[in-house]
Motif scaffolding. Structure first.
Motif, PDB file in Angstrom:
ATOM      1  N   ALA A  61       0.828  -1.212   0.000  1.00  0.00           N
ATOM      2  CA  ALA A  61       0.000   0.000   0.000  1.00  0.00           C
ATOM      3  C   ALA A  61       0.860   1.258   0.000  1.00  0.00           C
ATOM      4  N   ILE A  62       2.047   1.178   0.599  1.00  0.00           N
ATOM      5  CA  ILE A  62       2.946   2.335   0.610  1.00  0.00           C
ATOM      6  C   ILE A  62       3.392   2.646  -0.812  1.00  0.00           C
ATOM      7  N   GLU A  63       3.818   1.625  -1.535  1.00  0.00           N
ATOM      8  CA  GLU A  63       4.260   1.818  -2.915  1.00  0.00           C
ATOM      9  C   GLU A  63       3.115   2.343  -3.780  1.00  0.00           C
ATOM     10  N   ASN A  64       1.929   1.792  -3.603  1.00  0.00           N
ATOM     11  CA  ASN A  64       0.778   2.223  -4.397  1.00  0.00           C
ATOM     12  C   ASN A  64       0.436   3.686  -4.139  1.00  0.00           C
ATOM     13  N   HIS A  65       0.573   4.112  -2.884  1.00  0.00           N
ATOM     14  CA  HIS A  65       0.200   5.488  -2.541  1.00  0.00           C
ATOM     15  C   HIS A  65       1.085   6.502  -3.251  1.00  0.00           C
ATOM     16  N   PHE A  66       2.378   6.217  -3.365  1.00  0.00           N
ATOM     17  CA  PHE A  66       3.301   7.179  -3.962  1.00  0.00           C
ATOM     18  C   PHE A  66       3.533   6.930  -5.445  1.00  0.00           C
ATOM     19  N   ASP A  67       2.848   5.939  -6.004  1.00  0.00           N
ATOM     20  CA  ASP A  67       2.956   5.660  -7.433  1.00  0.00           C
ATOM     21  C   ASP A  67       1.908   6.470  -8.189  1.00  0.00           C
ATOM     22  N   LYS A  68       2.111   6.608  -9.469  1.00  0.00           N
ATOM     23  CA  LYS A  68       1.155   7.324 -10.315  1.00  0.00           C
ATOM     24  C   LYS A  68      -0.053   6.428 -10.574  1.00  0.00           C
ATOM     25  N   ASN A  69      -1.256   6.993 -10.466  1.00  0.00           N
ATOM     26  CA  ASN A  69      -2.494   6.246 -10.710  1.00  0.00           C
ATOM     27  C   ASN A  69      -3.191   6.891 -11.922  1.00  0.00           C
ATOM     28  N   PHE A  70      -2.894   6.357 -13.112  1.00  0.00           N
ATOM     29  CA  PHE A  70      -3.399   6.963 -14.337  1.00  0.00           C
ATOM     30  C   PHE A  70      -4.922   6.974 -14.373  1.00  0.00           C
ATOM     31  N   GLU A  71      -5.551   5.864 -13.978  1.00  0.00           N
ATOM     32  CA  GLU A  71      -7.001   5.766 -14.040  1.00  0.00           C
ATOM     33  C   GLU A  71      -7.669   6.810 -13.151  1.00  0.00           C
ATOM     34  N   LEU A  72      -7.140   6.961 -11.923  1.00  0.00           N
ATOM     35  CA  LEU A  72      -7.701   7.946 -11.005  1.00  0.00           C
ATOM     36  C   LEU A  72      -7.524   9.360 -11.545  1.00  0.00           C
ATOM     37  N   GLU A  73      -6.326   9.646 -12.078  1.00  0.00           N
ATOM     38  CA  GLU A  73      -6.075  10.988 -12.576  1.00  0.00           C
ATOM     39  C   GLU A  73      -6.968  11.313 -13.770  1.00  0.00           C
ATOM     40  N   GLU A  74      -7.188  10.353 -14.659  1.00  0.00           N
ATOM     41  CA  GLU A  74      -8.077  10.572 -15.800  1.00  0.00           C
ATOM     42  C   GLU A  74      -9.504  10.806 -15.335  1.00  0.00           C
ATOM     43  N   LYS A  75      -9.924  10.042 -14.324  1.00  0.00           N
ATOM     44  CA  LYS A  75     -11.272  10.199 -13.785  1.00  0.00           C
ATOM     45  C   LYS A  75     -11.452  11.599 -13.199  1.00  0.00           C
ATOM     46  N   LEU A  76     -10.487  12.054 -12.425  1.00  0.00           N
ATOM     47  CA  LEU A  76     -10.581  13.386 -11.819  1.00  0.00           C
ATOM     48  C   LEU A  76     -10.532  14.477 -12.887  1.00  0.00           C
ATOM     49  N   LYS A  81     -12.488  17.863 -11.587  1.00  0.00           N
ATOM     50  CA  LYS A  81     -12.080  18.030 -10.184  1.00  0.00           C
ATOM     51  C   LYS A  81     -10.602  18.400 -10.134  1.00  0.00           C
ATOM     52  N   LYS A  82     -10.349  19.637 -10.551  1.00  0.00           N
ATOM     53  CA  LYS A  82      -8.978  20.104 -10.728  1.00  0.00           C
ATOM     54  C   LYS A  82      -8.199  20.130  -9.413  1.00  0.00           C
ATOM     55  N   GLU A  83      -8.836  20.557  -8.326  1.00  0.00           N
ATOM     56  CA  GLU A  83      -8.138  20.660  -7.042  1.00  0.00           C
ATOM     57  C   GLU A  83      -7.685  19.284  -6.558  1.00  0.00           C
ATOM     58  N   LEU A  84      -8.561  18.288  -6.680  1.00  0.00           N
ATOM     59  CA  LEU A  84      -8.212  16.927  -6.274  1.00  0.00           C
ATOM     60  C   LEU A  84      -7.131  16.353  -7.190  1.00  0.00           C
ATOM     61  N   LEU A  85      -7.223  16.645  -8.476  1.00  0.00           N
ATOM     62  CA  LEU A  85      -6.217  16.164  -9.428  1.00  0.00           C
ATOM     63  C   LEU A  85      -4.844  16.719  -9.085  1.00  0.00           C
ATOM     64  N   ASN A  86      -4.779  18.008  -8.777  1.00  0.00           N
ATOM     65  CA  ASN A  86      -3.495  18.617  -8.420  1.00  0.00           C
ATOM     66  C   ASN A  86      -2.925  18.007  -7.140  1.00  0.00           C
ATOM     67  N   MET A  87      -3.798  17.700  -6.197  1.00  0.00           N
ATOM     68  CA  MET A  87      -3.361  17.099  -4.939  1.00  0.00           C
ATOM     69  C   MET A  87      -2.752  15.724  -5.187  1.00  0.00           C
TER      70      MET A  87
END
Length: 285
Positions: A61-76, A81-87
Motif C-alpha cells: 500500500a505504501i508503494e501504491n500510494h506514492f505511485d502514479k495512478n493513471f485511471e484515477l487521474e483521468e477520472k478526476l 475536479k482540478k483541485e483533487l487532481l493537483n493534490m
C-alpha cells in the motif's frame, strides 16, 4: 548537500493491532493523509529528494500510494475536479522514492543497514515512518550538520519514568539545546538511565554507521539496535544531539494515533474544534 534519506517501514505494527493486520501502520491516516506522507513531505521540503523506504511483507500500500495512478487521474480530470487532481499529482512528484525489503524482522539497526548500497559514502537522513513533528525537524538537523559536520540525532526531554521505552543519551550541552553526546543506552531502566533525553527516531548519519551496524550484535529484544551501533560509532566520531522544540507525535499505539488525529485536526480544522467543544460539553462535563 545531503540528498538521500532512508525510512524504515518494515515493522508489523503489533501495538496497533487489529488495525494493522492488513494495513501498514505507516499508512494509517492522520486527519487527511497517511503518517509516512508527513515524513516524506518534510524531507522533500528540506531538499532531500532521494528516499529509500525499507518495506516488508504486506507493505505494498505504501508503494501504491506514492505511485502514479493513471485511471484515477483521468477520472478526476474528466470530472473537472482540478483541485483533487493537483493534490494527487503532488503526491506523485514529492520525491524520487525507491524501495527494498528487510527480509527478516531484525530491528531498526538491520533495517537501516538495508540502505547501505543506496547511501554509498554519503551522509544521509534516517527517519522512522511512524512519527510526525509539528515543525520541519529535518531542516534543523541539516543546519546543525552544516555547523558541526558530524552525525546529528534528534532528542526530546521526557519524564524520567518513561525513559525505559527509548534510547537515552548523556552529553554536554555546548549550546542551548545542542549536546555533544558521550553515551547512548537502549531502553535502560529508570535507575540506569543516564538522563531523560531520549532519541526520537530522526537521525542524520555518517556513512560509517554501516561499518558499525555490520559488527553490532543483537541487543535489547533480540534485535540489532541502532543505538548500540551509534555508541560504537561514538568511539571514532563525534555525535551531536539536538533537543526538539516542537510537538512530536509518536504513533506507536492506538492512544498515540488518536492523540495525533485530534491535535492535528484542531490545528487544521476550526470547525472540528467547535464540534469537539460540543462533544466534551455533552458527554464529559
Amino acid at each position: 548537500m545531503i540528498k538521500k534519506a532512508v525510512i524504515p517501514a518494515a515493522g508489523f505494527g503489533t501495538r496497533l493491532l487489529p488495525v494493522t493486520k492488513a494495513k501498514p501502520k505507516e499508512m494509517l491516516t492522520v486527519v487527511d493523509k497517511p503518517i509516512i506522507q508527513y515524513v516524506i513531505e518534510d524531507l522533500s521540503d528540506a531538499g532531500v529528494n532521494n528516499i529509500l523506504i525499507i518495506t516488508g511483507k504486506g507493505k505494498s500500500a505504501i508503494e501504491n500510494h506514492f505511485d502514479k495512478n493513471f485511471e484515477l487521474e483521468e477520472k478526476l480530470k474528466n470530472s473537472g475536479k482540478k483541485e483533487l487532481l493537483n493534490m494527487v499529482r503532488k503526491i506523485d512528484n514529492l520525491a524520487n522514492i525507491y524501495y527494498t525489503r528487510q527480509k527478516e524482522q531484525k530491528g531498526l539497526g538491520d533495517a537501516i543497514y538495508c540502505g547501505k548500497e543506496f547511501v554509498g559514502k554519503e551522509y544521509f537522513l534516517a527517519m522512522v515512518g511512524d512519527t510526525i513533528y509539528s515543525q520541519n525537524v529535518v531542516k534543523k538537523m541539516l543546519e546543525v550538520y552544516d555547523k558541526y559536520k558530524c552525525s546529528v540525532i534528534l532528542l526530546e526531554r521526557v519524564p524520567k519514568e518513561i525513559v525505559y521505552k527509548y534510547g537515552v543519551i548523556s552529553g554536554n550541552e555546548i549550546e542551548k539545546g545542542i549536546f555533544e553526546i558521550d553515551n547512548l543506552v537502549e531502553k535502560p531502566s529508570v535507575e540506569e538511565a543516564p538522563s531523560n533525553l531520549i532519541i526520537t527516531g530522526a537521525y542524520l548519519l555518517s556513512p560509517n554507521i554501516f561499518k558499525h551496524l555490520k559488527n553490532t550484535k543483537t541487543g535489547k529484544g533480540g534485535e540489532i539496535q541502532l543505538t548500540d551501533a551509534l555508541r560504537s560509532l561514538l568511539k571514532d566520531e563525534k555525535i551531536i544531539g539536538v533537543e526538539v522544540n516542537c510537538k512530536r507525535y509518536d504513533i506507536g499505539d492506538i492512544e498515540g494515533w488518536l492523540k495525533a488525529n485530534v491535535e492535528i485536526a484542531l490545528e487544521k480544522m476550526p470547525e472540528f474544534r467547535d464540534y469537539l467543544k460540543g462533544i466534551i460539553k455533552d458527554k464529559i462535563m
